[in-house]
Design a protein around this motif. Structure first.
Motif, PDB file in Angstrom:
ATOM      1  N   PHE A 174       0.513  -6.033   4.207  1.00  0.00           N
ATOM      2  CA  PHE A 174       0.950  -4.852   3.655  1.00  0.00           C
ATOM      3  C   PHE A 174       1.846  -4.123   2.763  1.00  0.00           C
ATOM      4  O   PHE A 174       3.188  -4.795   2.507  1.00  0.00           O
ATOM      5  N   ASP A 175       1.219  -2.740   1.949  1.00  0.00           N
ATOM      6  CA  ASP A 175       1.883  -2.582   1.402  1.00  0.00           C
ATOM      7  C   ASP A 175       3.143  -1.666   1.687  1.00  0.00           C
ATOM      8  O   ASP A 175       3.011  -1.294   2.979  1.00  0.00           O
ATOM      9  N   GLU A 176       4.094  -1.067   0.831  1.00  0.00           N
ATOM     10  CA  GLU A 176       4.934  -0.433   1.419  1.00  0.00           C
ATOM     11  C   GLU A 176       4.812   1.051   2.145  1.00  0.00           C
ATOM     12  O   GLU A 176       4.820   1.536   3.194  1.00  0.00           O
ATOM     13  N   ARG A 177       3.388   1.536   1.350  1.00  0.00           N
ATOM     14  CA  ARG A 177       2.539   3.253   1.859  1.00  0.00           C
ATOM     15  C   ARG A 177       2.267   2.377   3.621  1.00  0.00           C
ATOM     16  O   ARG A 177       2.371   3.264   4.525  1.00  0.00           O
ATOM     17  N   TRP A 206      12.922   9.938   6.030  1.00  0.00           N
ATOM     18  CA  TRP A 206      12.453  10.615   5.450  1.00  0.00           C
ATOM     19  C   TRP A 206      12.429  10.672   4.266  1.00  0.00           C
ATOM     20  O   TRP A 206      11.484  10.614   2.686  1.00  0.00           O
ATOM     21  N   LYS A 207      13.867   9.950   3.598  1.00  0.00           N
ATOM     22  CA  LYS A 207      13.837   9.361   2.033  1.00  0.00           C
ATOM     23  C   LYS A 207      12.467   7.872   1.430  1.00  0.00           C
ATOM     24  O   LYS A 207      12.483   8.657   0.499  1.00  0.00           O
ATOM     25  N   ARG A 208      12.779   7.504   2.161  1.00  0.00           N
ATOM     26  CA  ARG A 208      11.274   6.272   2.265  1.00  0.00           C
ATOM     27  C   ARG A 208      10.529   6.815   2.182  1.00  0.00           C
ATOM     28  O   ARG A 208       9.130   6.253   1.306  1.00  0.00           O
ATOM     29  N   HIS A 224       7.454   7.442  -0.910  1.00  0.00           N
ATOM     30  CA  HIS A 224       5.837   6.890  -1.282  1.00  0.00           C
ATOM     31  C   HIS A 224       5.210   8.193  -0.989  1.00  0.00           C
ATOM     32  O   HIS A 224       3.641   7.768  -1.401  1.00  0.00           O
ATOM     33  N   TYR A 225       4.716   9.105  -0.209  1.00  0.00           N
ATOM     34  CA  TYR A 225       4.091   9.918  -0.087  1.00  0.00           C
ATOM     35  C   TYR A 225       4.603  11.701  -0.114  1.00  0.00           C
ATOM     36  O   TYR A 225       5.533  11.657  -0.352  1.00  0.00           O
ATOM     37  N   SER A 226       3.103  12.015  -1.080  1.00  0.00           N
ATOM     38  CA  SER A 226       4.112  13.446  -0.931  1.00  0.00           C
ATOM     39  C   SER A 226       3.999  14.059   0.169  1.00  0.00           C
ATOM     40  O   SER A 226       3.196  13.853   1.527  1.00  0.00           O
ATOM     41  N   LEU A 271      -0.690  13.020   7.244  1.00  0.00           N
ATOM     42  CA  LEU A 271      -0.261  11.760   8.704  1.00  0.00           C
ATOM     43  C   LEU A 271      -0.066  12.389   9.430  1.00  0.00           C
ATOM     44  O   LEU A 271      -0.131  12.199  10.492  1.00  0.00           O
ATOM     45  N   THR A 272       1.155  13.491  10.179  1.00  0.00           N
ATOM     46  CA  THR A 272       1.511  14.173  11.077  1.00  0.00           C
ATOM     47  C   THR A 272       0.521  14.463  11.947  1.00  0.00           C
ATOM     48  O   THR A 272       0.806  14.593  12.728  1.00  0.00           O
TER      49      THR A 272
END
Length: 166
Positions: free
Chosen positions: A90-93, A116-118, A122-124, A131-132
């Motif tokens: 896996f990549d980080e996303r 949430w910082k991570r 990586h996500y807008s 995603l939620t």
């Protein structure tokens, strides 16, 4: 199944469409929208979806693989989702998608500032909302189908194959 489905009737269509048509039809539309309107990459989408399926225990969801433009994730992908913390597949996303799905499903109160910082690195914001909503759909509908015992007999509307309203 704990619901009595008349002989000859398709269980998911009966439960979702006939027993509670006002609710079931709206739920099915939301469920299908997650697949039809996603902007997320296939790997992060499937990592989150499969992690929810693994936690929910929904039989169909565990077997299903989302297809996009003729592509599906590799056969070993589900195993990598289980091992999201340590896999090198896996990549980080993708790793974050699996982690978010797990934490949302098991301990949504534990989503802390460090997480949430991570995520926001990586996500807008729009991707996080998407995603939620997707995870919420899979969590609710996968559990609903499993609890009612119809997860082994799901059929996705318009797909003509064994499938699930997830």
């Amino acid at each position: 199944m704990i619901i009595d489905v008349p002989e000859g009737r398709e269980p998911i269509g009966y439960v979702w469409g006939e027993m509670v048509p006002g609710i079931g039809t709206a739920a099915a539309t939301f469920s299908m929208s997650v697949y039809e309107h996603t902007t997320l990459g296939l790997r992060e989408f499937e990592a989150a979806r499969l992690r929810v399926a693994q936690i929910n225990g929904c039989l169909f969801c565990l077997d299903w693989r989302t297809e996009r433009d003729g592509a599906k994730v590799e056969e070993e992908f589900a195993g990598a989702v289980t091992e999201w913390r340590t896999t090198d597949a896996f990549d980080e996303r993708t790793r974050l998608a699996a982690e978010y799905a797990e934490r949302y499903t098991l301990d949504h109160h534990g989503l802390d500032d460090a997480f949430w910082k991570r995520m926001t690195a990586h996500y807008s914001q729009a991707e996080i909302v998407e995603l939620t909503m997707s995870i919420g759909s899979w969590l609710a509908f996968g559990r609903l189908n499993h609890v009612l015992g119809i997860d082994a007999v799901c059929v996705l509307p318009g797909h003509g194959v064994r499938g699930g309203l997830l």
